[in-house]
Each structure stands twice: as structure tokens, then as C-alpha cells.
Enzyme design. Structure first.
Site, short mmCIF file in Angstrom:
data_model
loop_
_atom_site.label_atom_id
_atom_site.label_comp_id
_atom_site.label_asym_id
_atom_site.label_seq_id
_atom_site.Cartn_x
_atom_site.Cartn_y
_atom_site.Cartn_z
N ARG A 17 0.81 -1.22 0.00
CA ARG A 17 0.00 0.00 0.00
C ARG A 17 0.85 1.28 0.00
O ARG A 17 0.57 2.23 -0.71
CB ARG A 17 -0.92 0.02 1.23
CG ARG A 17 -2.01 -1.01 1.20
CD ARG A 17 -2.61 -1.21 2.56
NE ARG A 17 -1.58 -1.55 3.54
CZ ARG A 17 -1.77 -1.71 4.83
NH1 ARG A 17 -2.96 -1.53 5.33
NH2 ARG A 17 -0.77 -2.03 5.64
N LYS A 41 -4.78 -17.78 8.74
CA LYS A 41 -3.64 -18.55 8.23
C LYS A 41 -4.01 -20.02 8.03
O LYS A 41 -3.50 -20.68 7.14
CB LYS A 41 -2.43 -18.40 9.16
CG LYS A 41 -1.88 -16.97 9.19
CD LYS A 41 -1.45 -16.51 7.80
CE LYS A 41 -0.66 -15.21 7.83
NZ LYS A 41 -0.27 -14.75 6.48
N SER A 51 1.62 -18.57 4.72
CA SER A 51 0.76 -18.77 5.89
C SER A 51 1.60 -18.42 7.12
O SER A 51 2.23 -17.36 7.19
CB SER A 51 0.24 -20.21 5.90
OG SER A 51 -0.48 -20.49 7.08
N TYR A 67 -5.81 -14.07 13.95
CA TYR A 67 -4.76 -14.40 12.96
C TYR A 67 -4.77 -15.88 12.57
O TYR A 67 -4.72 -16.20 11.37
CB TYR A 67 -3.42 -14.00 13.59
CG TYR A 67 -2.20 -14.15 12.72
CD1 TYR A 67 -2.04 -13.38 11.56
CD2 TYR A 67 -1.17 -15.01 13.07
CE1 TYR A 67 -0.89 -13.48 10.79
CE2 TYR A 67 -0.02 -15.11 12.32
CZ TYR A 67 0.13 -14.35 11.18
OH TYR A 67 1.27 -14.44 10.43
N1 LIG Z 1 7.16 -12.00 10.94
C1 LIG Z 1 6.73 -13.14 11.40
O1 LIG Z 1 7.08 -13.57 12.52
C2 LIG Z 1 5.84 -14.00 10.55
C3 LIG Z 1 5.68 -15.35 10.92
C4 LIG Z 1 4.84 -16.16 10.16
C5 LIG Z 1 4.19 -15.64 9.06
N2 LIG Z 1 4.35 -14.33 8.72
C6 LIG Z 1 3.63 -13.85 7.53
O2 LIG Z 1 4.57 -13.42 6.59
C7 LIG Z 1 4.00 -12.40 5.76
C8 LIG Z 1 4.94 -11.21 5.73
O3 LIG Z 1 5.02 -10.67 7.04
P1 LIG Z 1 6.28 -9.85 7.55
O4 LIG Z 1 6.54 -10.28 8.91
O5 LIG Z 1 7.33 -9.89 6.51
O6 LIG Z 1 5.58 -8.40 7.67
P2 LIG Z 1 6.06 -6.94 7.30
O7 LIG Z 1 7.52 -6.80 7.34
O8 LIG Z 1 5.22 -6.04 8.14
O9 LIG Z 1 5.56 -6.81 5.78
C9 LIG Z 1 4.22 -6.86 5.45
C10 LIG Z 1 4.09 -6.44 3.99
O10 LIG Z 1 2.74 -6.57 3.60
C11 LIG Z 1 2.27 -5.30 3.10
N3 LIG Z 1 0.86 -5.20 3.42
C12 LIG Z 1 0.26 -5.28 4.64
N4 LIG Z 1 -1.06 -5.12 4.50
C13 LIG Z 1 -1.31 -4.96 3.18
C14 LIG Z 1 -2.47 -4.75 2.41
N5 LIG Z 1 -3.68 -4.66 2.98
N6 LIG Z 1 -2.36 -4.62 1.06
C15 LIG Z 1 -1.15 -4.71 0.47
N7 LIG Z 1 -0.01 -4.91 1.15
C16 LIG Z 1 -0.09 -5.03 2.48
C17 LIG Z 1 3.13 -4.26 3.82
O11 LIG Z 1 3.21 -3.02 3.12
P3 LIG Z 1 2.16 -1.83 3.39
O12 LIG Z 1 1.94 -1.74 4.87
O13 LIG Z 1 2.79 -0.63 2.79
O14 LIG Z 1 0.91 -2.21 2.65
C18 LIG Z 1 4.47 -4.98 3.77
O15 LIG Z 1 5.06 -4.87 2.49
C19 LIG Z 1 2.64 -12.09 6.39
O16 LIG Z 1 1.64 -12.75 5.67
C20 LIG Z 1 2.77 -12.63 7.78
O17 LIG Z 1 1.52 -12.95 8.34
C21 LIG Z 1 5.17 -13.51 9.44
#
Ligand SMILES: NC(=O)c1ccc[n+]([C@@H]2O[C@H](COP(=O)([O-])OP(=O)(O)OC[C@H]3O[C@@H](n4cnc5c(N)ncnc54)[C@H](OP(=O)(O)O)[C@@H]3O)[C@@H](O)[C@H]2O)c1
Length: 273
Positions: free
Chosen positions: A37, A162, A144, A158
Site C-alpha cells: 500500500r 492462516k 501462511s 490471525y
Molecule cells: N514476521 C513473522 O514472525 C511471521 C511469521 C509467520 C508468518 N508471517 C507472515 O509473513 C507475511 C509477511 O510478514 P512480515 O513479517 O514480513 O511483515 P512486514 O515486514 O510487516 O511486511 C508486510 C508487507 O505486507 C504489506 N501489506 C500489509 N497489509 C497490506 C495490504 N492490505 N495490502 C497490500 N499490502 C499489504 C506491507 O506493506 P504496506 O503496509 O505498505 O501495505 C508490507 O510490504 C505475512 O503474511 C505474515 O503474516 C510472518
């Protein structure tokens, strides 16, 4: 170079796991379309990733869209395909997590979490499929979470989103296989990203204690596992020993984990009383 001249579309490509995967793909010659976004964050990611290009013709394109808005994400993906061709990879990494007590979280949190994590991925897949079907190849990589394998205290908004991705991946896999399209599901562990930092600020104490038992990964290490799994043809990618075991045996392990988590939750309640 495995992905030379190939196109990868990454939702959530401006940060965390999505950006780390984009960096690795750039180093392997891929053309990238990053979708998120915030345009400013997208521009910063584009600049950072451009320094890793291995070919002067490589393109790193950015598109601002909210994945929870079907029209916005469809338009962005159509633009990406028009510019850089049918993608070899769609990675749906855009996601959000809002931990809290079920009784205290407003309905909007549940609805938004499902809209972004689940429907955001579904809309992206729908938008990319006609081109992949025509080309009779492609990889859909759904991000996921370990929280998509077991229910975790404090993650009532959440976990279901997932889990839903897992259901989608498992039920869609067989339908797309004859068309040459693979559906791959990834269960990342806790990963050091802005999302995790934001979660840590609002996690209930019980959730903090439970999640403190797991090691936190770097986004780069998770990205390596994702691309390695895709190259090896894995249909489920669960980085690390704990999640590998959980992915294989979660139903068998559930009673033991419930007992273990209940003990931790009791401890947290004692500490906070
Ligand atoms: N970090 C963890 O511990 C972890 C563990 C398991 C799974 N995950 C999953 O891995 C994925 C990536 O997470 P991350 O930890 O890398 O998070 P992050 O660093 O916060 O990145 C999230 C990304 O998604 C984008 N985003 C969020 N909401 C959006 C929307 N409504 N439309 C378009 N883009 C959107 C954000 O950009 P904008 O805000 O600019 O839109 C950002 O580029 C997620 O699905 C998360 O649930 C993360």
C-alpha cells in the site's frame, strides 16, 4: 541463474519476508513486481533491491494496492503482467497480525485480518491464474504461518486466517496440478520483521511467554528456505525442525501441545496477578 528473465509478483514485497525473497530473486536475475500500500516504502525497497540486479535489463517494478480490495489488487496484477509478462511466481506475503484477547478485540480486527491475509491472497491468485493457465505453468506461493498449523493463545483473529490459507492451498493443489501450476504453502516461524515488532508491543503476556519458547528467524533465512523449497518442488515449506515436525504431525501432537501451553498460560497468570 535460476530465475533469469523470469517474472515474480510479490504482494507485501516492500518489507520483511516479501522483501527478503525479492532480494534473493533479484540476485538470481528475476524481474520483479512488488505490491503493497505505502508507495514510499515501495520506492525504498525498489531502490534497495535494484542494487542487487545481475543484469542491466532486469526490471524492478512497484505498484501500490491494497490486497484486501479486489479491484485494486486485480488492476495492479493486470498491470504487472502487461508490463513484465506472465509470472513464474506469485508470492502472497502481504499480511497483518493483531494479537489480543478474543473478548476484547472488536469484530473489525477479525474481519480485517481475514480480508488481508486470506482474501488478499485469494484475490491475487484469481487475478494471476488466467495468464498462468494460458502458459500452462507457474508457482503460487502462499505465505501462511506456524500459526496456520496450530491454534496459539492470543491469535484468535490471525490463526483462522492462516489456517484458511492452508485449506485453500491443499484443496486447490489437485485442481491446478494438471494445468502445470503448483500451489505451495509456507509456514514461517517467528521472523524478525516490522510485523513481529508491532505484534510484540500488543501481545497478551500469555502469548509472550508461549512465543518466547521459539527462536526468531531472520527474514533472509526464511526467504532462503522459501526459494530452496520452491526449487526442490516442495508443496509445504516449514522452516526449522520445530515447524517441520509440527507440519507432519500436528494433529498427533495437539493434545501434548495443549497441555504444555496451558501450563505456560497458568504461569503467566501467576506472574501477572
Ligand atoms: N514476521 C513473522 O514472525 C511471521 C511469521 C509467520 C508468518 N508471517 C507472515 O509473513 C507475511 C509477511 O510478514 P512480515 O513479517 O514480513 O511483515 P512486514 O515486514 O510487516 O511486511 C508486510 C508487507 O505486507 C504489506 N501489506 C500489509 N497489509 C497490506 C495490504 N492490505 N495490502 C497490500 N499490502 C499489504 C506491507 O506493506 P504496506 O503496509 O505498505 O501495505 C508490507 O510490504 C505475512 O503474511 C505474515 O503474516 C510472518
Amino acid at each position: 541463474m535460476r530465475y533469469l528473465n523470469q517474472h515474480a509478483i510479490i504482494t507485501g514485497g516492500s518489507s520483511g519476508i516479501g522483501k527478503a525473497t525479492a532480494k534473493l530473486l533479484a540476485q538470481q536475475g528475476a524481474n520483479l513486481s512488488l505490491i503493497a500500500r505505502d508507495r514510499h516504502k515501495l520506492e525504498q525497497a525498489q531502490e534497495e533491491i535494484a542494487t542487487l540486479k545481475v543484469d542491466s535489463n532486469q526490471k524492478i517494478s512497484i505498484l501500490a494496492a491494497n490486497v484486501a480490495n479486489q479491484q485494486e489488487i486485480e488492476t495492479a496484477i493486470q498491470k504487472a503482467i502487461a508490463e513484465l509478462g506472465t509470472p513464474e511466481l506469485l508470492i502472497t506475503s502481504a499480511g497483518m497480525a493483531h494479537p489480543g484477547y478474543f473478548t476484547e478485540m472488536p469484530l473489525e480486527v477479525f474481519e480485517q485480518t481475514m480480508a488481508v491475509n486470506y482474501f488478499g491472497s485469494l484475490y491475487s491468485i484469481k487475478a494471476v491464474l488466467p495468464a498462468m493457465e494460458q502458459q500452462q505453468r507457474g508457482n503460487l506461493v502462499l505465505i501462511s504461518s506456524g500459526a496456520g498449523l496450530i491454534g496459539i493463545y492470543g491469535y484468535t483473529a490471525y490463526c483462522p486466517a492462516k489456517f484458511a490459507l492452508r485449506g485453500l492451498a491443499e484443496s486447490l493443489r489437485g485442481e491446478l496440478k494438471p494445468k502445470g501450476i503448483k500451489v505451495i504453502i509456507v509456514y514461517p516461524p517467528d521472523t524478525d520483521t516490522p510485523q513481529l515488532a508491532a505484534e510484540n508491543k500488543i501481545k497478551p503476556p500469555e502469548t509472550k511467554l508461549i512465543t518466547a519458547t521459539a527462536k526468531t528467524w531472520t527474514a533472509d533465512a526464511v526467504a532462503q528456505q522459501i526459494l530452496q523449497g520452491v526449487t526442490q518442488g516442495s508443496l509445504a515449506i516449514a522452516p526449522g525442525t520445530e515447524l517441520t515436525i509440527l507440519n507432519r504431525f500436528h494433529s498427533l501432537l495437539a493434545p501434548l501441545l495443549d497441555w504444555y501451553f496451558d501450563r505456560i498460560i497458568k504461569q503467566a497468570k501467576k506472574i501477572n496477578n
